[in-house]
Every structure is written in structure tokens, then in C-alpha cells.
Scaffold this active site. Structure first.
Site, mmCIF file in Angstrom:
data_model
loop_
_atom_site.group_PDB
_atom_site.id
_atom_site.type_symbol
_atom_site.label_atom_id
_atom_site.label_comp_id
_atom_site.label_asym_id
_atom_site.label_seq_id
_atom_site.Cartn_x
_atom_site.Cartn_y
_atom_site.Cartn_z
ATOM 1 N N CYS A 110 -4.527 -42.659 34.109
ATOM 2 C CA CYS A 110 -4.453 -43.364 32.840
ATOM 3 C C CYS A 110 -3.438 -44.485 33.027
ATOM 4 O O CYS A 110 -3.245 -44.993 34.129
ATOM 5 C CB CYS A 110 -4.084 -42.424 31.701
ATOM 6 S SG CYS A 110 -2.492 -41.597 31.899
ATOM 7 N N HIS A 152 -9.088 -47.373 26.641
ATOM 8 C CA HIS A 152 -8.096 -46.798 25.736
ATOM 9 C C HIS A 152 -6.755 -47.519 25.811
ATOM 10 O O HIS A 152 -5.814 -47.130 25.113
ATOM 11 C CB HIS A 152 -7.884 -45.324 26.064
ATOM 12 C CG HIS A 152 -7.098 -45.094 27.324
ATOM 13 N ND1 HIS A 152 -7.568 -45.428 28.573
ATOM 14 C CD2 HIS A 152 -5.858 -44.590 27.525
ATOM 15 C CE1 HIS A 152 -6.666 -45.130 29.482
ATOM 16 N NE2 HIS A 152 -5.607 -44.616 28.881
#
Length: 657
Positions: A197, A63
Site C-alpha cells: 500500500c 485508494h
């Protein structure tokens, strides 16, 4: 990215609409913790490199992509919000670490529909992670862009010397940070698993309320903490991988593997029998319900406010008392009135679009259904019968200015879309999913759910008006004195839909007239602090917060100053209780959404410009609110000897959950 002297031209990584970084619905990026940049709402799944350079990072979940230019500018391309949880399924990337890319060369593709169907947002975030070292200025060159076309210009600093970090020293500090975080979240016994992340450590904890937030925030490597998506999130920034590695070194690899994470995610979701009690289920259901409604309306609210101000100003210009400066029959009036009316008239289209984005459906399909409801050939049928079936009469109702029928329609469309995508062959979905969904939902809304919900909406609006008018000064004191208390706990989001429904259904809102006073008084209280204090930083913060509150946005005042000096906040409550008393006693009414001093035009009646009663009530109430709140805060609420309290966290808007 092409270098021209000290300028670097950035090309669009995808086609779509460019938005300021501050509007991105991820606070880490919006507050520029990861550096300067911009957001982009993509219209398709094609991706290209925004810069020329070397690929330094491709996230395991695909991502995010990191690229470093030859001149040392470090770029992060973040694909979607909270998409780390999708574990790479929407992405088909063609690059890997070490590859050299040119500006405009393909990075791969991603499935936007798959992201949305999982309840995530597809916003692309472009961030310059070493902004403080290399960036002088960022200039956005276009609002809507095509993939590979110029989108921004970076003016770079002249860097005379590069300072290399000592990896050994950094490693020691990362180990200390990791140990501090592990201990503060409750130790290994309270940790199910941890992932990361691009900016955050994401802990899945057994007890999410156990961590000591202050200890974690005080670490030099920690920017902030958040609780969201069932996770305890520690915002680290660019060093997140180093801190994560240090955490796993101390906890063990079993806390960080995908299987453990998947089990932890499942642990936060209902599995098997639901053992929650009735109150817990009711609370969760209500929060989700309010979240969908508020999230559907939030993007539209400020347009409603702007339109209300314009309609109020038109009322002023057509007043007989000032000689009717603008004739209601003039072309200029007709054009301006259309601008002010458009957001209300086409409200189902706007609400449908934003509701679908909030729920995870197709925004275009929902917008088309909204267009059906306000189509010019259907609006004249309002009040007429569409036919009888089994003894039931199906009336056509007016859907312009309506909200709730379209929110339900967007939800129905989302359910039908998902059903059709699972049961239709893939080669038929592009045509038949929109066709069948629009046909079925439009029919159900027009014939069944629409008339029922419009009737209920009108009844709610009438009942609120009746209660406020008949309770008079009592409701004025109650709402004026306690509305901002609801704001502290986030409960005011349940009132916002009622205000919007009032205005959309009846054209006015007694409730909003009372709420208006609470904004003014909190602004007056923080203004007193700005004038009285001799602390330079507090003075500038308070003046800015006062201006913001008088323009209808009270959060900077409440969370930045007033609640940290509790008496200042109470002074604001006292002022708005007096203002609410006058407004309620004389039945002050409001015809627009914009509140506080900037919303004065919302108190002019658009349908009767000569009626100034509500404006005079607003003016008197607002002056009283301002004076009393200011005096209370100046004399009693604040002095420079007071100790500042802990920062109060702003509650999470249900629409963001």
C-alpha cells in the site's frame, strides 16, 4: 493550496468531521510515521484536491493520491483504511499521474457504502510525507468542514538547499533491505505473495509466525512490523515502492501479480470444508464476538468515564456533610445532571452508531433504531405489557442505560440492509432500505430480543455482584493481583463489557472498584522508577507514564517501563493485591467508569450523597496500593544496573480487527 508568504492554506478534500491524526485507526499514520497531517470522516463521496500541484502518484488500487506542490510540499491523500484490498472497486477517480490540479478541483468520487459493506473504514487521511523537511507547524482551522473550504494552515520552513538523493546508492540499499526481509520472513518457500500500500509491504505467508521480527526491525529502511488482516506487514514509509520493486525483482513477478494476491487472500479465508478443530472454531468465534462488542463500546467508554466523574462531583456538591453547596432543585444542578446523565440515557443511540461502524452497517439507521428504543413516548411504558400473542406476553422494558440489545439490533439491521440492497431495484434502495430496516428491527427488538437480552444482562450484573460480595477479600486479591496480567495478553477486553454492563444495568460495579486499584499500583511502581533512576530518558518517560496511569491509562507505564523491568511490574501486582484485599474485604463499590486516582469521584453514590463508605474504602485501599507498590519497586523492583528487557508488544484490541 494557496501560498501566503510562508503559509500554505489547505482546503478540505471532502465534507465531514476533522479528527487529529493520533486518533486515526491506522498506527502507521497515527504514530506519524508518514508525516504530520489530520484525518477526516467524510459524509459523502465527493473528492477535491486539497492543494494545488502536480499529481505524482495514483495507487493501482486507487485508494491513495500523491500531489506535489510547486514549493516542494509532498501531500498524500489516503482514502479509507486497509482499502487497498478492495482493488479500486469503490473509486471513480478523474486524475492521473502528471495532471496539474488546483486546490478545490475535482479528483472524482468514491462509494462510501461499498467500503463500509466490505468491513473497511472510510477515514480520509491527509499526510505531509516530507514534513521533516518542509513543515514548521500545522494548524487545524475547523472541526467540521465542507468540501473545498479552508481546513488547515501550514507554516513552512525556509529551505535554503535541496539535497538530491543518489538513486544508484538508494537502489543498492533497497536491494539489501529486500533481501534481508525476504530471508527473515522465511524465504520464498514461506511466501504466497506480496503487495504494497502507501506505507507497507503486505506479505501473505504460509506460516505468519515464522518471520524473525527483530532482524527486520533492525533494518534502516524498516519503521515497524505488524500482523493484521492475515498479513505480515512491514512498515517502510515513503520508500515502500522502491523496496517493493526490489523484493519483486528478487522473488519474481509471479509473487506480486493480482491473481497470486487474490489466491493468497482466499487462502486466509475459510474455503470449502472447515478443517479447524472445535477449540479453534470456538476461539475464533469468541474473538469475533468480543471484537464486535468491544468495538461497539470503545468509542463510548471515555464519554461514560467523563459522565461518571461529573455525576460523582455533583454528589460531592450536594453532600449534607459540607452544607449542600448545590441544591438538587437548582437550575444549575438540573443542567449539570442532564449533562452527566445524557450519555447513559441515550446510550442505545451511541452504541448503535458505533456498532454499525464496527460491523459495516449504516450508522445513521442504527442510531435511529436506538432513538426509537429511548423515545419519550415509549419510556413511560416500561414495565407494562405490549400485548399477548399465542399465550406469550410481550413486556416493554427500559432501554436507556442498556447496551447489548442495541448491538444485536445493529447486527440485524446490517443483515437486512444487505439483503434489501441485493433484492430491491437500485432506484428504490435510498428510501425503502432505511424504511423497511428501521421498521423490522425496531419491532423485533421491542417485542422479542430486547426484553430477553435486558433480562439476561440484569442477571449477569446481579450474579457478578453476588459473587464479588460473598467472596470478599479472596476475589479482591485475585482481581487485584492478576488483572494487569490479563492486560498483557489482551484478555481484559473480555472483562470490559461486563464492567460497562454492571454500571449501565445496576448503576454500580464492585468489579470496577477492584480493577481501579490495579491502575493505581502500576502508576506507583513506575513512579518509583522515575524517582530512583539517574538515567535522564528513563526518568522523563517514567514520570510521564506515572501521570498517565494515575489518570486511568496504564499502557505507557506497562509497555514502556514496567514489563521491560519485570520486577517493577510484579511490584505493581503486589500493591494492587493488597489494595484489592481491602476493597473486597469491605465491599468497596464504584458508581462510575473512570478509574485510578482521577476517578475518585466515581466512588460517591449519586443516589445517596451522604453515604461516604465506598469513598473511604477507595481512599484507604488506594493509599495502601500506592505505598506498597512504590516501596516494592524502589527497594526490590528496580536499580540502574538492571538491563532493560525487550519491548513487549501491546496486544491488538479485538475491536480493531
Amino acid at each position: 493550496m494557496k501560498k501566503t508568504n510562508d503559509n500554505l492554506i489547505v482546503v478540505a478534500p471532502a465534507s465531514g468531521k476533522v479528527i487529529p491524526l493520533e486518533q486515526v485507526e491506522d498506527q502507521v499514520f497515527a504514530q506519524k510515521m508518514m508525516g504530520e497531517g489530520f484525518g477526516l470522516e467524510p459524509t459523502n463521496g465527493n473528492l477535491v484536491a486539497p492543494v494545488a500541484g502536480t499529481v505524482m502518484m495514483v495507487a493501482d488500487s486507487k485508494h491513495a493520491i500523491g500531489i506535489k506542490t510547486d514549493s516542494g510540499v509532498e501531500i498524500l491523500l489516503h482514502l479509507g483504511i486497509d482499502t487497498v484490498e478492495l482493488k479500486g472497486t469503490p473509486y471513480d477517480l478523474k486524475v492521473q499521474v502528471g495532471d496539474h490540479v488546483e486546490a478545490g478541483s475535482s479528483l472524482g468520487t468514491w462509494d462510501l457504502d461499498l467500503v463500509r459493506n466490505n468491513g473497511k473504514q472510510t477515514t480520509i487521511i491527509f499526510a505531509i510525507t516530507n514534513s521533516s523537511e518542509v513543515l514548521e507547524q500545522l494548524e487545524i482551522e475547523a472541526d467540521t468542514v465542507e468540501v473545498g473550504k479552508n481546513v488547515a494552515n501550514l507554516k513552512l520552513k525556509t529551505v535554503s538547499e535541496k539535497v538530491e538523493r543518489s538513486k544508484s546508492n538508494e537502489g543498492n540499499r533497497f536491494e539489501k533491505t529486500a533481501q534481508k526481509v525476504i530471508d527473515a520472513v522465511g524465504g520464498p518457500d514461506n511466501i504466497n505473495s506480496v503487495i504494497h500500500c502507501i506505507s507497507r509491504l503486505r506479505f501473505y505467508l504460509k506460516d505468519i509466525n515464522k518471520p524473525d521480527d527483530d532482524i527486520i526491525r533492525n533494518d534502516d529502511h524498516v519503521i515497524d512490523i505488524m500482523r493484521a488482516q492475515g498479513q505480515y506487514q512491514v512498515v517502510i514509509g515513503p520508500d515502500v515502492v522502491d523496496v517493493y520493486d526490489a523484493v519483486i525483482d528478487q522473488l519474481g513477478t509471479e509473487f506480486g501479480d493480482e491473481e497470486g494476491t487474490e489466491q493468497a487472500v482466499k487462502a486466509t479465508q475459510p474455503q470449502g470444508p472447515d478443517n479447524r478443530n472445535f477449540l479453534e472454531k470456538t476461539k475464533d468465534g469468541f474473538n469475533n464476538f468480543i471484537g464486535v462488542i468491544t468495538g461497539s463500546m470503545s468509542p463510548v467508554i471515555w464519554s461514560l468515564a467523563a459522565a461518571g466523574i461529573l455525576k460523582g462531583l455533583l454528589s460531592v456538591l450536594t453532600m449534607p456533610q459540607i452544607g449542600e453547596l448545590l441544591s438538587p432543585k437548582s437550575n444549575l444542578y438540573i443542567i449539570l445532571n442532564a449533562i452527566g446523565d445524557s450519555v447513559f440515557f441515550f446510550l442505545p443511540i451511541l452504541v448503535g452508531f458505533s456498532a454499525a461502524k464496527r460491523i459495516g452497517g449504516d450508522p445513521i439507521i442504527a442510531a435511529v433504531i436506538g432513538g426509537v428504543l429511548v423515545h419519550p413516548t415509549l419510556t413511560p411504558l416500561a414495565g407494562k405489557s405490549l400485548g399477548m400473542l399465542g399465550g406469550f406476553n410481550f413486556p416493554m422494558v427500559q432501554y436507556s442505560y442498556s447496551i447489548f440489545p442495541m448491538i444485536l439490533a445493529a447486527w440485524l439491521a446490517f443483515k437486512i440492509e444487505n439483503y434489501l440492497k441485493k433484492h430491491l431495484p437500485s432506484y428504490l434502495t435510498m428510501i425503502f432500505v432505511p424504511f423497511i430496516t428501521i421498521l423490522i428491527v425496531s419491532g423485533i427488538t421491542i417485542y422479542i430480543t430486547g426484553p430477553v437480552i435486558v433480562g439476561i444482562s440484569k442477571w449477569i450484573a446481579v450474579m457478578i455482584s453476588w459473587v464479588l460480595v460473598h467472596s470478599g477479600w479472596a476475589s479482591g486479591i485475585l482481581v487485584g493481583g492478576f488483572h494487569q496480567v490479563l492486560v498483557i495478553f489482551g484478555l481484559h477486553w473480555g472483562i470490559t463489557p461486563l464492567v460497562v454492563n454492571d454500571i449501565a444495568t445496576t448503576g454500580h460495579s464492585y468489579l470496577n472498584a477492584l480493577i481501579c486499584q490495579t491502575m493505581i499500583s502500576q502508576g506507583a511502581a513506575v513512579l518509583a522508577v522515575a524517582i530512583k533512576t539517574k538515567k535522564t530518558n528513563l526518568k522523563s518517560l517514567s514520570f510521564a507514564a506515572a501521570i498517565s496511569a494515575f489518570c486511568g491509562v496504564t499502557e505507557p507505564a506497562i509497555y514502556g517501563v514496567n514489563l521491560r523491568y519485570r520486577r517493577v511490574f510484579i511490584s505493581g501486582l503486589i500493591g494492587s493485591a493488597f489494595g484489592g484485599f481491602i476493597t473486597g474485604l469491605f465491599h468497596g463499590n464504584m458508581y462510575g467508569f473512570a478509574g485510578s486516582w482521577i476517578g475518585f469521584a466515581s466512588f460517591f453514590n449519586p443516589s445517596n450523597p451522604s453515604d461516604l463508605s465506598s469513598f473511604w474504602i477507595f481512599l484507604i485501599s488506594s493509599v495502601v496500593s500506592t505505598i506498597i507498590a512504590f516501596i516494592a519497586a524502589y527497594v526490590w523492583g528496580y536499580n540502574d544496573k538492571m538491563e532493560v528487557g525487550k519491548k513487549v508488544e501491546k496486544p491488538i484490541n479485538p475491536s480493531k480487527k
